[in-house]
Design a protein around this motif. Structure first.
Motif, PDB file in Angstrom:
ATOM      1  N   UNK B   1       0.718  -1.258  -0.066  1.00 27.99           N
ATOM      2  CA  UNK B   1       0.065   0.063  -0.057  1.00 27.99           C
ATOM      3  C   UNK B   1       1.103   1.211  -0.058  1.00 27.99           C
ATOM      4  N   UNK B   2       0.492   2.074  -0.696  1.00 25.26           N
ATOM      5  CA  UNK B   2       1.102   3.542  -0.814  1.00 25.26           C
ATOM      6  C   UNK B   2       0.888   4.567   0.414  1.00 25.26           C
ATOM      7  N   UNK B   3       1.821   5.207   0.654  1.00 22.72           N
ATOM      8  CA  UNK B   3       1.473   6.349   1.734  1.00 22.72           C
ATOM      9  C   UNK B   3       0.740   7.455   0.970  1.00 22.72           C
ATOM     10  N   UNK B   4      -0.555   7.772   1.692  1.00 24.31           N
ATOM     11  CA  UNK B   4      -1.163   8.844   1.284  1.00 24.31           C
ATOM     12  C   UNK B   4      -0.766  10.354   1.817  1.00 24.31           C
ATOM     13  N   UNK B   5      -0.747  10.254   3.054  1.00 18.91           N
ATOM     14  CA  UNK B   5      -0.314  11.553   3.748  1.00 18.91           C
ATOM     15  C   UNK B   5       0.555  11.098   4.710  1.00 18.91           C
ATOM     16  N   UNK B   6       1.625  12.298   4.802  1.00 21.21           N
ATOM     17  CA  UNK B   6       2.705  11.970   6.076  1.00 21.21           C
ATOM     18  C   UNK B   6       2.691  13.208   6.711  1.00 21.21           C
ATOM     19  N   UNK B   7       2.407  13.258   8.021  1.00 19.42           N
ATOM     20  CA  UNK B   7       2.467  14.499   8.727  1.00 19.42           C
ATOM     21  C   UNK B   7       3.518  14.441   9.706  1.00 19.42           C
ATOM     22  N   UNK B   8       4.508  15.239   9.641  1.00 20.03           N
ATOM     23  CA  UNK B   8       5.774  15.274  10.545  1.00 20.03           C
ATOM     24  C   UNK B   8       5.845  16.510  11.222  1.00 20.03           C
ATOM     25  N   UNK B   9       6.042  16.273  12.560  1.00 20.01           N
ATOM     26  CA  UNK B   9       6.202  17.440  13.619  1.00 20.01           C
ATOM     27  C   UNK B   9       5.489  18.786  13.357  1.00 20.01           C
ATOM     28  N   UNK B  10       4.048  18.616  13.070  1.00 20.29           N
ATOM     29  CA  UNK B  10       3.196  19.710  12.545  1.00 20.29           C
ATOM     30  C   UNK B  10       3.083  20.545  13.699  1.00 20.29           C
ATOM     31  N   UNK B  11       3.281  21.818  13.533  1.00 21.29           N
ATOM     32  CA  UNK B  11       3.202  22.862  14.954  1.00 21.29           C
ATOM     33  C   UNK B  11       2.224  23.839  14.124  1.00 21.29           C
ATOM     34  N   UNK B  12       1.359  24.327  14.904  1.00 23.88           N
ATOM     35  CA  UNK B  12       0.725  25.470  14.738  1.00 23.88           C
ATOM     36  C   UNK B  12       0.638  26.437  15.884  1.00 23.88           C
ATOM     37  N   UNK B  13       1.013  27.582  15.840  1.00 23.25           N
ATOM     38  CA  UNK B  13       0.803  28.628  16.665  1.00 23.25           C
ATOM     39  C   UNK B  13      -0.112  29.574  16.519  1.00 23.25           C
ATOM     40  N   UNK B  14      -0.497  30.341  17.607  1.00 24.77           N
ATOM     41  CA  UNK B  14      -1.378  31.459  17.340  1.00 24.77           C
ATOM     42  C   UNK B  14      -0.646  32.818  18.338  1.00 24.77           C
ATOM     43  N   UNK B  15      -0.451  33.738  17.558  1.00 28.59           N
ATOM     44  CA  UNK B  15      -0.438  35.003  18.411  1.00 28.59           C
ATOM     45  C   UNK B  15      -1.195  35.621  18.847  1.00 28.59           C
ATOM     46  N   UNK B  16      -1.384  35.556  20.138  1.00 27.01           N
ATOM     47  CA  UNK B  16      -2.970  36.348  20.661  1.00 27.01           C
ATOM     48  C   UNK B  16      -2.148  37.565  21.581  1.00 27.01           C
ATOM     49  N   UNK B  17      -2.998  38.393  22.004  1.00 31.22           N
ATOM     50  CA  UNK B  17      -2.712  39.564  22.725  1.00 31.22           C
ATOM     51  C   UNK B  17      -1.954  38.978  24.190  1.00 31.22           C
ATOM     52  N   UNK B  18      -2.717  37.942  24.618  1.00 34.95           N
ATOM     53  CA  UNK B  18      -2.294  37.249  25.815  1.00 34.95           C
ATOM     54  C   UNK B  18      -1.033  36.508  25.925  1.00 34.95           C
ATOM     55  N   UNK B  19      -0.584  36.358  24.544  1.00 38.46           N
ATOM     56  CA  UNK B  19       0.666  35.488  24.595  1.00 38.46           C
ATOM     57  C   UNK B  19       0.512  34.694  23.330  1.00 38.46           C
ATOM     58  N   UNK B  20       1.750  33.789  23.177  1.00 38.04           N
ATOM     59  CA  UNK B  20       1.702  33.200  22.031  1.00 38.04           C
ATOM     60  C   UNK B  20       1.468  31.318  22.546  1.00 38.04           C
ATOM     61  N   UNK B  21       0.438  30.930  21.680  1.00 37.80           N
ATOM     62  CA  UNK B  21      -0.175  29.585  22.190  1.00 37.80           C
ATOM     63  C   UNK B  21       0.413  28.629  21.084  1.00 37.80           C
ATOM     64  N   UNK B  22       0.525  27.440  21.400  1.00 32.04           N
ATOM     65  CA  UNK B  22       0.664  26.351  20.678  1.00 32.04           C
ATOM     66  C   UNK B  22      -0.605  25.330  20.339  1.00 32.04           C
ATOM     67  N   UNK B  23      -1.285  25.623  19.600  1.00 37.48           N
ATOM     68  CA  UNK B  23      -2.464  24.663  19.255  1.00 37.48           C
ATOM     69  C   UNK B  23      -2.293  23.501  19.041  1.00 37.48           C
ATOM     70  N   UNK B  24      -1.175  23.053  17.935  1.00 36.13           N
ATOM     71  CA  UNK B  24      -0.931  21.713  17.513  1.00 36.13           C
ATOM     72  C   UNK B  24       0.551  21.912  17.803  1.00 36.13           C
TER      73      UNK B  24
END
Lengths: 306, 320
Positions: B1-24
């Protein structure tokens, strides 16, 4: 279901028919607009054709008064033009300018408001400040200013020829911020809806999302202010003509007719001012009443249709 | 079987007024072609944000801070706006929670389907309409020709969600991301829609990422699941294995909180405390404050998501 059937069964028609004020004002408006646009066919005289005008006929009272003649039902103005015909032609000019100006306003306002609301950020701030600056000049000031420059440069003769497009431009440019603000506000509300997110997920380009997905959903308030703005534009035109900056005497609008008559009011020739005045009031009132009805109909707080 | 999707170390941040948050936070997982994968977790665990990040649709103030998403060998995070638009809605489609909201109220079903197809293929409107009718039939909508001319408000909730699925299917994508596709529907319709999604995925050999908080749904449909907590994956493995033998204390807690796992009349279990807000995640293991097994090491050191003896990956110091 055919389109006709759909119209017959729609809430809009049902609601409209139940409101006698709306039906009445629609009827009045229909008669006025039809009379205005059919004026070359139904008017007894052509006020633009100087060969048929006789100065000896000037300032004749309406037909039912002493000295009136049956060929001039509402009397004549100071140049001997049949007042009824002149009013019909003048109304056409007024309506034309009113609608033209609103189309221009709507075009500018929708384009700017949509871009401003959708793109947001600095562009939004910039465009809205431009709108604020524009709003701080009154329509009349802009018209007087530009009109004066125009007349000095091109002369009064040329001005008379381009008066209609000129007034459309001036009134249109002076009042676009009303539209831009309304459109922007409702775009901001629609932008947060999930169907917009879904459209982005589907991979539509921004321009398509703006024009095809957001705009139709944001049009309700635009529809309402459009009616009010037509009335406003007609009034602006009348006011400008009244102070002599609008339509020239040779092609009078309702406003210029009122102005022409106003000079003679104190000598007893009241009809030149009164009749165009009544027509103007009827026209504006009918449009505004229809606009009110439309606003009530489209307001979800007052109307809860399924 | 072939690989369809490969997610590596995915990080999502939001810079809010209250500070930087890491949502993923450093999420990684793999998906084979035609595989059905579940992302499970509480509200605010970062499931939906992960879904959006896959197709690079994180809007401000959020941004993808790192990691990679490879889809059929292409790096999606590196694509230009124009290129990623060709992937969205074409190869990867997304289905949302509330079908009331995701269809445009002023356009007919037909228009919305046709324009979706035309956004990705040069195809005549007539042919697109034929494809739309066919797709509507696939999602078992009766008299599809008539539906094309109807507006979303003329359809029921379940019908609308079928239309939403049809809009997603019309471009025959190889991956569907379904973000709580049944939450807004009533229970009987939920089962129908899930069964439909399952059979469509099987028939078309489509990959599915099912984002949900509903463990019952996920266990029926998916082959593997990842459990997310505070933006991180805490356990990944085969669905059957995780449902029967959860390893991570959070997964154990989630499963024992299910009402159907308790005899009638007994008090329901719950995980004590609440998920920390993303602004102040405790040091070490993010779950340590709610965990019964927490020791000193949990407060000091964050456990990595590691392969364990049973053949799945778990982020816990105490799972061997």
């Amino acid at each position: 279901m055919s389109t006709l059937q759909k119209i017959r069964q729609s809430d809009l028609l049902h609601n409209f028919l139940r409101d006698p004020l709306a039906v009445g004002s629609f009827f009045v408006l229909l008669v006025l607009v039809a009379a205005g646009f059919l004026s070359p066919l139904i008017a007894p005289h052509d006020p633009y054709d100087t060969t048929t005008i006789d100065i000896m006929d000037s300032e004749m009272p309406p037909a039912w008064m002493d000295g009136g003649e049956s060929r001039f039902l509402l009397g004549t103005d100071s140049q001997g033009r049949d007042l009824l015909s002149t009013i019909l032609y003048g109304m056409r000019v007024s309506i034309l300018i009113g609608i033209g100006a609103v189309v221009l306003q709507a075009f500018l306002g929708i384009f700017i408001g949509l871009t401003s609301g959708y793109v947001g950020g600095r562009l939004d701030a910039f465009l809205m400040r431009v709108a604020d600056v524009q709003l701080s000049f009154s329509t009349y000031m802009v018209a007087i200013f530009i009109g004066a420059i125009f007349k000095t440069i091109f002369g009064v003769g040329l001005y008379a020829q381009v008066a209609v497009p000129f007034l459309i431009m001036v009134i249109g440019f002076a009042e676009w911020p009303q539209y831009a603000r309304t459109v922007r506000a409702s775009v901001l509300a629609e932008k947060k809806q999930e169907y917009v997110e879904a459209a982005r997920v589907i991979g539509f380009p921004s321009s398509r999302i703006m024009w095809r997905h957001i705009l139709p959903n944001a049009l309700t308030p635009v529809l309402v202010i459009s009616t009010v703005q037509v009335a406003n534009a007609i009034m602006s035109e009348a006011a400008l003509s009244f102070i002599g900056l609008g339509m020239p005497v040779t092609r009078p609008s309702l406003g210029s007719l009122i102005k022409i008559g106003f000079e003679y009011v104190f000598s007893g020739t009241w009809w030149i001012t009164l009749f165009p005045g009544i027509v103007l009031v009827l026209l504006i009132l009918a449009i505004n009443l229809l606009g009110d009805w439309l606003r009530d109909y489209l307001n979800p707080k007052l109307y809860k249709g399924a | 079987m072939k690989t369809l999707l490969e997610v590596d170390n995915l990080t999502v941040r939001f810079s809010l007024r209250a500070g930087e948050i890491t949502a993923v936070d450093q999420v990684d997982f793999k998906l084979q072609e035609g595989e059905r994968f579940g992302l499970v977790g509480e509200s605010g665990a970062g499931k939906s944000v992960t879904g959006f990040a896959l197709i690079n649709l994180i809007s401000k103030p959020g941004y993808i801070a790192g990691g990679s998403v490879r889809f059929q060998g292409n790096e999606l995070t590196a694509l230009t706006d124009e290129q990623i638009r060709r992937v969205r809605g074409n190869d990867i489609c997304m289905i949302f929670q509330d079908p009331m909201m995701t269809l445009n109220p002023v356009l007919t079903i037909g228009t919305q389907m046709v324009e979706t197809l035309q956004a990705h293929r040069s195809i005549s409107t007539k042919e697109a309409k034929r494809a739309a009718v066919e797709t509507l039939r696939k999602v078992q909508i009766p008299s599809p020709e008539r539906r094309l001319r109807q507006y979303p408000h003329e359809l029921s909730g379940g019908m609308r969600q079928r239309v939403v699925i049809a809009v997603a299917l019309i471009t025959s994508p190889s991956l569907i991301i379904a973000d709580e596709p049944t939450t807004a529907l009533d229970v009987t319709i939920q089962a129908e829609i899930m069964a439909l999604l399952l059979s469509l995925c099987k028939d078309e050999n489509m990959g599915l990422i099912l984002i949900t908080h509903d463990l019952a749904v996920v266990s029926q449909v998916t082959q593997r699941i990842a459990v997310m907590y505070a933006g991180r994956i805490v356990e990944v493995g085969a669905t059957d294995d995780i449902v029967k033998h959860p390893r991570h204390p959070y997964t154990i807690g989630l499963l024992s909180a299910l009402p159907q796992n308790k005899p009638r009349g007994q008090r329901l279990d719950q995980i004590r405390g609440v998920m920390p807000t993303l602004l102040d995640i405790p040091p070490g293991c993010p779950f340590n404050e709610r965990c019964d097994r927490a020791q000193e090491i949990c407060r000091r050191q964050r456990p990595g998501l590691e392969w364990k003896q049973h053949g799945g990956r778990v982020a816990c110091h105490f799972v061997e």
